[in-house]
Structure formats: structure tokens, C-alpha cells
Design an enzyme around this catalytic site. Structure first.
Site, short mmCIF file in Angstrom:
data_model
loop_
_atom_site.label_atom_id
_atom_site.label_comp_id
_atom_site.label_asym_id
_atom_site.label_seq_id
_atom_site.Cartn_x
_atom_site.Cartn_y
_atom_site.Cartn_z
N ASP A 40 -10.85 -9.08 7.61
CA ASP A 40 -12.24 -9.03 7.17
C ASP A 40 -12.87 -10.43 7.19
OD1 ASP A 40 -12.33 -6.34 6.86
OD2 ASP A 40 -12.42 -6.31 4.69
N LYS A 100 3.81 -15.50 2.81
CA LYS A 100 3.85 -16.31 1.59
C LYS A 100 5.32 -16.53 1.23
CE LYS A 100 1.51 -18.38 -1.71
NZ LYS A 100 0.82 -19.65 -1.42
N ASP A 156 -2.66 -18.50 2.21
CA ASP A 156 -3.77 -19.26 1.65
C ASP A 156 -4.24 -20.35 2.60
OD1 ASP A 156 -1.26 -20.34 1.23
OD2 ASP A 156 -1.65 -21.01 -0.82
N TYR A 190 0.81 -1.21 0.00
CA TYR A 190 0.00 0.00 0.00
C TYR A 190 0.85 1.27 0.00
CZ TYR A 190 -3.85 -3.12 1.29
OH TYR A 190 -4.78 -4.13 1.32
N ASP A 240 -5.21 -7.08 5.86
CA ASP A 240 -6.41 -6.42 5.36
C ASP A 240 -7.45 -7.47 4.97
OD1 ASP A 240 -8.25 -4.68 4.28
OD2 ASP A 240 -6.94 -3.89 2.73
#
Length: 356
Positions: A246, A186, A218, A136, A242
Site C-alpha cells: 500500500d 524483522k 522498518d 492472518y 500488506d
């Protein structure tokens, strides 16, 4: 900073609860309102006016509602309420540590989309998300070329100290919980994630009493649905946090239940509900104020160092839910459905009933 959409409605209930806390515990809190988001654009021409930023800097904490709505979506992306208010606030105050608890109250296990045998008696996960680095904020970013060869690019980058400080925050928090940290990355694909894993492992050596598990993002997404009970503190970079925070939020049954805090090293923080401005229900008096109320509880605990008051707010919310009172988003057939103000009244009443 109430903001847009349902922000002013749910903020009014959080202030009502804070008034009850002041009466019960003899606290003296001075709350000042400041414009932010779309309403600030309409009033002042920008989403984060300089007067608002000055007031934030002179305060002990920021209680934030929500920003955004369809009436501002035609603005250039960099001027839209979300990007032009929250990101600058995070940068200005170095709010690098995002805390988002995902807790299923025992009274609300039926509201979770997970099967009852998975939810059981509820779960309690704290997602610790790094907030000022990663893709970001990385540079360079943009587009180049044209036609079939045109490409867009973002840079995923972390510095050593950024990973170290968020990892240390997660381990310290784990010591006050169940002493387990799951670090999400990852590392099998990304150089940034391999760097992340190495530094988190080095920090873990300072916390021998806390168990560390590394997990690919994942797999973490899958395990949250399969067995959320295995998680205590979930340590994530900005992008993965992020997304997974959620997912954690939705597993509880409603975004209207979940608070969040974004804090810096001096415990100054911005406290806000995990959900958005929900313009489709704004002004109807049906929004769930619990996330905003619990955000105020986090503010009391972290930035204002009022643990007893924070616990009383959280207890009040749990007791109201145990009574069977529900806003529409968390109600099941046959339950008593109440509006935004009534929910705030019920929590404030519970807090005052415990008055010494």
C-alpha cells in the site's frame, strides 16, 4: 466479479478494453458475470455464493472488482464482504502469490507525493507478497481472560514450503526484470522472520544471477520514501507485504492506477485493482478505471498466456496518459479531466488504432 461501489463502473471499462483486444488480436474470450461481496449478501445471503465459487472453478481466471461498503459494516466481522469473499477465494484456490506492481509512468511523475528530485523519471517496483500464511491465517487466535488481565492474541507462523515457493516465485520474476530481490523481514526480533531469512537465502543460492538483499521492514518503509529506485522485486511475507504494497501504491500518486494479481502454482489467478470499493464516489462516473484495466492486462499475460495482447493494453494506457488525459484523482491544474467511461473509451481506441 464486479462487486460493490465503483466495482461495476470500472469493470465495464476493463471489459470494453478486452473487447478491443479481442478484435485486434482475434482472441475469443468468454466473460461471465458472478455475484460477490455486499451485492451477493443482499441477493443470496452470503458474500461468496456456492454458484459463484463453482463458476470460478470452471474458469481460466477471475477478474475481480471491489467489495464492501458502509451498508454491510454492521454485520459480524466474519460475514462482512471483504473477509467473507476474498479470504475464502485465496484459501480455496491456494492463491499464495500476490503480485502488485508499483509503477510511476513518466507522464505522471507530478502526481507522486514524493519530491520531483526523488521521483525523477519514474520507478518500477514489483511487490511479491506471500498471501496464504503468516499472522492472518495462524492458529491459535482469539481472546481470553477478563478485566485488566484480558488479552487478545494472533499467531504468526510460516511453514518451510510456504516461504520457499514464494521466494522462488520472486527470483524467477526478477530474472525478467533488473535481477534484484530485496527480502523484507524483522529477523532481529521475530523467530518467524529469522526462519524466513534462512530459507530465502537458501533459495537465492539457486539464482546466482540475481542479487539478494535482506532488509528489515522498518528500514524498507523508510527507504521506499527516501530512494524507491533502489528496489526492483520486493519480497514480503503476508503482513509486511500488506503494509508495504500500500505504501508503494501511494507513492505512485493514486491507488486508481495500480493492478494486482493473486495466483497459484498453476497460474490460475484472481486479478483486481489495488484500491477499494470507494463508496463515496460510486455512481458518479469519476472513478479511475486504469487499475482495473491493467489488472485485465495482467490476467491476459499470466493466466491466459497472451503476452502481445497484455503489452498492447499497457501501451494503450501509457499513450493515453502521454496525451494528457486524466481522471480527477491524477489530474493537476490545467490538465484535461475526463470521467470513467471516457478513460475506458480512450484506452480501447488506442488499442484498436494499432490494429494490423
Amino acid at each position: 466479479m464486479s462487486g460493490d461501489g465503483i466495482g461495476p463502473e470500472v469493470m465495464a471499462e476493463a471489459i470494453k478494453v478486452l473487447d478491443g483486444v479481442q478484435r485486434r488480436f482475434g482472441l475469443s474470450l468468454r466473460c461471465e458475470e458472478a455475484a460477490v461481496g455486499g451485492c451477493a449478501i443482499d441477493r443470496c445471503g452470503e458474500a461468496l455464493p456456492s454458484d459463484t465459487l463453482k463458476l470460478c472453478a470452471a474458469s481460466d481466471a477471475i477478474l475481480f472488482g471491489a467489495v464492501g461498503g458502509p451498508q454491510w459494516e454492521s454485520l459480524p466481522p466474519e460475514r462482512q464482504p471483504e473477509r467473507a469473499s476474498l479470504l475464502p477465494l485465496r484459501r480455496h484456490f491456494n492463491l499464495f502469490c500476490n503480485l502488485r506492481p508499483a509503477k510511476v509512468f513518466s507522464a505522471l511523475t507530478g502526481s507522486s507525493p514524493l519530491r520531483p528530485d526523488i521521483v525523477k523519471d519514474g520507478f518500477d517496483i514489483l511487490c511479491v507478497r506471500e498471501l496464504t500464511g503468516d499472522v492472518y491465517f495462524g492458529r491459535p487466535r482469539g481472546r481470553e481472560g477478563e478485566g485488566p488481565q484480558q488479552r487478545a492474541f494472533d499467531t504468526m507462523a510460516y511453514r518451510h514450503f510456504e516461504i520457499e515457493r514464494i521466494a522462488r516465485s520472486a527470483f524467477v520474476l526478477a530474472r525478467s526484470r533488473r535481477r534484484r530481490v530485496t527480502s523484507v523481514d524483522k529477523a532481529n526480533v521475530l523467530a518467524t522472520s529469522l526462519f524466513w531469512r534462512e530459507i530465502v537465502g537458501a533459495v537465492a543460492a539457486e539464482f546466482r544471477d540475481v542479487q539478494l538483499t535482506h532488509m528489515y521492514v522498518d528500514n524498507a518503509a523508510m527507504q521506499l520514501v527516501r530512494n524507491p529506485h533502489q528496489f526492483d522485486v520486493l519480497l514480503c511475507g503476508n503482513l509486511f507485504g500488506d503494509i508495504l504494497s500500500d505504501e508503494c501504491a501511494m507513492l505512485t500518486g493514486s491507488l486508481g492506477l495500480l493492478p494486482s494479481a493473486s495466483i497459484n502454482e498453476k497460474r490460475f489467478g484472481l486479478y483486481e485493482p489495488a484500491g477499494g470499493s470507494a463508496p463515496d464516489i460510486a455512481g458518479k462516473g469519476v472513478a479511475n478505471p486504469i487499475a482495473q484495466i491493467l489488472s485485465a492486462a495482467m490476467m491476459l499475460r499470466i493466466s491466459l498466456d497472451c503476452e502481445e495482447a497484455a503489452a498492447a493494453v499497457e501501451r494503450g494506457v501509457a499513450e493515453v496518459l502521454d496525451e494528457g488525459l486524466r481522471t480527477a484523482d491524477i489530474a493537476t491544474p490545467g490538465q484535461t479531466v475526463i470521467g470513467t467511461q471516457a478513460m475506458g473509451d480512450a484506452v480501447a481506441r488506442r488499442i484498436l488504432q494499432g490494429r494490423r
